[in-house]
Motif scaffolding. Structure first.
Motif, PDB file in Angstrom:
ATOM      1  N   SER A  42      44.386  48.276  54.360  1.00 15.72           N
ATOM      2  CA  SER A  42      45.698  49.341  54.856  1.00 15.72           C
ATOM      3  C   SER A  42      46.908  48.545  54.993  1.00 15.72           C
ATOM      4  CB  SER A  42      45.836  49.832  56.518  1.00 15.72           C
ATOM      5  OG  SER A  42      46.099  48.700  57.110  1.00 15.72           O
ATOM      6  N   GLY A  43      48.187  49.119  54.885  1.00 18.70           N
ATOM      7  CA  GLY A  43      49.492  48.631  54.372  1.00 18.70           C
ATOM      8  C   GLY A  43      49.724  48.709  53.398  1.00 18.70           C
ATOM      9  N   PRO A  44      51.149  48.780  52.956  1.00 18.99           N
ATOM     10  CA  PRO A  44      52.281  48.821  51.916  1.00 18.99           C
ATOM     11  C   PRO A  44      51.759  48.011  50.636  1.00 18.99           C
ATOM     12  CG  PRO A  44      53.149  47.723  53.568  1.00 18.99           C
ATOM     13  CD  PRO A  44      52.570  48.718  54.019  1.00 18.99           C
ATOM     14  N   ALA A  45      51.417  48.263  49.934  1.00 23.03           N
ATOM     15  CA  ALA A  45      50.918  47.169  48.564  1.00 23.03           C
ATOM     16  C   ALA A  45      51.633  46.445  48.057  1.00 23.03           C
ATOM     17  CB  ALA A  45      50.761  47.933  47.137  1.00 23.03           C
ATOM     18  N   ARG A  46      51.360  45.138  48.364  1.00 23.29           N
ATOM     19  CA  ARG A  46      52.199  43.536  47.969  1.00 23.29           C
ATOM     20  C   ARG A  46      50.888  42.886  47.103  1.00 23.29           C
ATOM     21  NH1 ARG A  46      50.251  39.322  50.964  1.00 23.29           N
ATOM     22  NH2 ARG A  46      49.266  40.195  52.693  1.00 23.29           N
ATOM     23  N   ALA A  47      51.974  42.053  46.168  1.00 22.23           N
ATOM     24  CA  ALA A  47      51.560  40.758  45.304  1.00 22.23           C
ATOM     25  C   ALA A  47      50.274  40.024  46.183  1.00 22.23           C
ATOM     26  CB  ALA A  47      52.473  39.800  45.057  1.00 22.23           C
ATOM     27  N   ALA A  48      49.479  39.906  45.613  1.00 23.12           N
ATOM     28  CA  ALA A  48      48.850  39.212  46.433  1.00 23.12           C
ATOM     29  C   ALA A  48      48.743  37.690  46.790  1.00 23.12           C
ATOM     30  CB  ALA A  48      46.751  38.706  45.211  1.00 23.12           C
ATOM     31  N   GLY A  49      48.251  37.412  47.933  1.00 24.78           N
ATOM     32  CA  GLY A  49      48.538  35.746  47.724  1.00 24.78           C
ATOM     33  C   GLY A  49      49.995  36.027  48.477  1.00 24.78           C
ATOM     34  N   THR A  50      50.807  36.864  48.621  1.00 24.12           N
ATOM     35  CA  THR A  50      52.368  36.357  48.694  1.00 24.12           C
ATOM     36  C   THR A  50      52.191  36.331  50.292  1.00 24.12           C
ATOM     37  OG1 THR A  50      52.592  38.828  48.881  1.00 24.12           O
ATOM     38  CG2 THR A  50      52.929  37.242  46.455  1.00 24.12           C
ATOM     39  N   THR A 102      36.110  31.407  35.242  1.00 23.88           N
ATOM     40  CA  THR A 102      35.407  32.518  33.563  1.00 23.88           C
ATOM     41  C   THR A 102      36.236  33.862  34.923  1.00 23.88           C
ATOM     42  OG1 THR A 102      33.093  31.438  33.795  1.00 23.88           O
ATOM     43  CG2 THR A 102      33.455  33.836  33.444  1.00 23.88           C
ATOM     44  N   MET A 103      36.561  34.415  36.080  1.00 27.81           N
ATOM     45  CA  MET A 103      37.337  35.398  35.911  1.00 27.81           C
ATOM     46  C   MET A 103      38.954  35.195  35.848  1.00 27.81           C
ATOM     47  SD  MET A 103      36.294  36.779  39.820  1.00 27.81           S
ATOM     48  CE  MET A 103      37.141  34.644  40.462  1.00 27.81           C
ATOM     49  N   ALA A 104      39.171  33.545  35.359  1.00 30.47           N
ATOM     50  CA  ALA A 104      40.664  33.853  35.196  1.00 30.47           C
ATOM     51  C   ALA A 104      40.422  34.502  33.677  1.00 30.47           C
ATOM     52  CB  ALA A 104      40.509  32.517  35.919  1.00 30.47           C
ATOM     53  N   THR A 105      38.733  34.406  32.363  1.00 26.74           N
ATOM     54  CA  THR A 105      39.105  33.840  31.555  1.00 26.74           C
ATOM     55  C   THR A 105      39.474  35.987  31.229  1.00 26.74           C
ATOM     56  OG1 THR A 105      37.909  32.555  30.930  1.00 26.74           O
ATOM     57  CG2 THR A 105      38.259  34.105  29.475  1.00 26.74           C
ATOM     58  N   GLU A 106      38.782  36.523  32.429  1.00 22.01           N
ATOM     59  CA  GLU A 106      38.719  37.796  31.872  1.00 22.01           C
ATOM     60  C   GLU A 106      39.511  38.514  33.131  1.00 22.01           C
ATOM     61  OE1 GLU A 106      36.245  39.591  30.239  1.00 22.01           O
ATOM     62  OE2 GLU A 106      35.484  37.560  29.604  1.00 22.01           O
ATOM     63  N   LEU A 107      40.216  38.425  33.948  1.00 22.67           N
ATOM     64  CA  LEU A 107      41.008  38.919  34.736  1.00 22.67           C
ATOM     65  C   LEU A 107      42.577  38.256  35.099  1.00 22.67           C
ATOM     66  CD1 LEU A 107      38.701  40.122  37.635  1.00 22.67           C
ATOM     67  CD2 LEU A 107      39.025  41.338  35.726  1.00 22.67           C
ATOM     68  N   SER A 108      42.372  37.330  34.547  1.00 19.46           N
ATOM     69  CA  SER A 108      44.042  36.394  34.525  1.00 19.46           C
ATOM     70  C   SER A 108      43.453  35.510  36.104  1.00 19.46           C
ATOM     71  CB  SER A 108      45.155  37.360  35.082  1.00 19.46           C
ATOM     72  OG  SER A 108      45.691  37.312  36.691  1.00 19.46           O
ATOM     73  N   GLU A 109      44.671  34.254  35.324  1.00 17.90           N
ATOM     74  CA  GLU A 109      44.490  33.212  36.602  1.00 17.90           C
ATOM     75  C   GLU A 109      44.744  33.408  37.800  1.00 17.90           C
ATOM     76  OE1 GLU A 109      45.796  28.571  37.367  1.00 17.90           O
ATOM     77  OE2 GLU A 109      46.129  29.847  34.857  1.00 17.90           O
ATOM     78  N   GLU A 110      45.923  34.470  37.924  1.00 15.11           N
ATOM     79  CA  GLU A 110      45.749  34.942  38.846  1.00 15.11           C
ATOM     80  C   GLU A 110      45.166  35.747  40.000  1.00 15.11           C
ATOM     81  OE1 GLU A 110      50.695  36.947  41.396  1.00 15.11           O
ATOM     82  OE2 GLU A 110      50.024  36.872  39.197  1.00 15.11           O
ATOM     83  N   ILE A 111      44.679  36.422  39.763  1.00 15.52           N
ATOM     84  CA  ILE A 111      43.932  37.688  39.893  1.00 15.52           C
ATOM     85  C   ILE A 111      42.977  37.026  40.132  1.00 15.52           C
ATOM     86  CG2 ILE A 111      42.527  39.661  39.709  1.00 15.52           C
ATOM     87  CD1 ILE A 111      43.853  40.969  37.941  1.00 15.52           C
ATOM     88  N   ALA A 112      41.770  35.713  40.247  1.00 14.87           N
ATOM     89  CA  ALA A 112      40.707  35.400  39.915  1.00 14.87           C
ATOM     90  C   ALA A 112      41.222  34.567  41.099  1.00 14.87           C
ATOM     91  CB  ALA A 112      40.664  34.539  38.506  1.00 14.87           C
ATOM     92  N   VAL A 113      42.668  33.315  41.473  1.00 16.22           N
ATOM     93  CA  VAL A 113      42.797  33.261  42.345  1.00 16.22           C
ATOM     94  C   VAL A 113      43.159  33.397  43.940  1.00 16.22           C
ATOM     95  CG1 VAL A 113      44.536  31.195  43.183  1.00 16.22           C
ATOM     96  CG2 VAL A 113      43.583  31.190  41.466  1.00 16.22           C
ATOM     97  N   SER A 114      43.453  35.165  43.421  1.00 15.82           N
ATOM     98  CA  SER A 114      43.446  35.898  44.934  1.00 15.82           C
ATOM     99  C   SER A 114      41.846  36.352  45.193  1.00 15.82           C
ATOM    100  CB  SER A 114      43.988  37.043  44.480  1.00 15.82           C
ATOM    101  OG  SER A 114      45.287  36.762  44.092  1.00 15.82           O
ATOM    102  N   LEU A 115      41.306  36.544  44.463  1.00 17.66           N
ATOM    103  CA  LEU A 115      39.700  36.806  45.135  1.00 17.66           C
ATOM    104  C   LEU A 115      39.046  35.471  45.113  1.00 17.66           C
ATOM    105  CD1 LEU A 115      38.643  39.126  41.415  1.00 17.66           C
ATOM    106  CD2 LEU A 115      38.928  39.579  43.743  1.00 17.66           C
TER     107      LEU A 115
END
Length: 264
Positions: A42-50, A102-115
């Motif tokens: 819930s809540g407003p969207a913000r960049a993951a990890g910030t 593997t996730m970084a290769t498919e989804l980007s490093e930022e998204i992989a780290v966040s997940l």
């Protein structure tokens, strides 16, 4: 020389590759569907990890006027598990690559780290993940189109090769000593025509590798073909078969020419 030629075996390799790409496309679609089904925090969207712009104490003081994003609990874990079950088996990751790599290769490093860090599964992170999946899906569609074009190339080449090999087989047992001058000249001319056709086939393949005849600037066609046929004894089966057959026709033509010279 027909069914046993390496270019015929290349068709089986190509079909295996097309099946793998189709499976990957299906996996990406399934993963995207499962990602859409995971509700965001819930809540407003913000960049993951910030860090939220409003401190938690201030958010508490203003009550419900500002909603503080809540932890995603197991939402990121759910997405990771979906990735493992759907996309990961169809990646080209090395055996020793971690899930994050593997996730970084498919989804980007930022998204992989966040997940991997169980960050808040916010609308922004969800949207970014789906956009990356869509990017991979478009690449898969382009690859499917390229493989379909490669299949047409092989089929057309095999038609040419089979026709030439069929003629060579049909005339293999004929004695040139029993042939008249006109028959010998006809054979010589036919062999010259076959060599011209094989030379044209080779030139067109080289232009394809150079990216001159490929849509969307797929200039890496040579590398793709080498990867598809990596299990074959030759790296470029179509060129190898054409070159071998060109040499056979040349040898036959020289033999016929020698008989013509003796008859002249």
């Amino acid at each position: 020389m027909t069914d046993s030629t390496v270019v015929h075996r290349a068709v089986a390799c190509l079909e295996d590759e097309r099946d793998d790409v189709a499976d990957r496309a299906s996996a990406l679609e399934t993963f995207a569907r499962e990602v859409r089904d995971v509700p965001t925090a819930s809540g407003p969207a913000r960049a993951a990890g910030t860090v939220p712009a409003t401190p938690k104490a201030m958010a508490t003081a203003v009550g419900s006027a500002v909603a503080t994003p809540q932890p995603s609990d197991d939402r990121c874990e759910t997405v990771r598990e979906a990735f493992v079950e759907t996309v990961e088996p169809h990646t080209i990751a090395a055996d020793d690559d971690s899930l994050v790599e593997t996730m970084a290769t498919e989804l980007s490093e930022e998204i992989a780290v966040s997940l991997a860090a169980d960050a808040d599964w916010t609308p922004a992170l969800k949207r970014a993940a789906l956009e990356e999946v869509e990017t991979q899906r478009r690449k898969t569609v382009l690859l499917e189109e390229t493989l379909q074009r490669e299949r047409r190339t092989l089929e057309e080449a095999i038609d040419e090769i089979d026709e030439i090999v069929g003629w060579l087989r049909a005339t293999a047992d004929e004695s040139l000593l029993q042939c008249g001058f006109d028959d010998l000249r006809e054979k010589h001319d036919r062999l010259e025509t076959h060599r011209d056709r094989l030379e044209t086939l080779t030139d067109e393949r080289q232009r394809q590798f150079a990216g001159e005849t490929n849509p969307r600037g797929t200039a890496d066609y040579r590398e793709l073909v080498a990867a598809i046929y990596a299990d074959l004894p030759v790296q470029f089966p179509l060129l190898s078969t054409a070159a071998r057959l060109y040499g056979i026709c040349g040898d036959c033509q020289r033999t016929v020419r020698a008989h013509l010279s003796r008859r002249a």
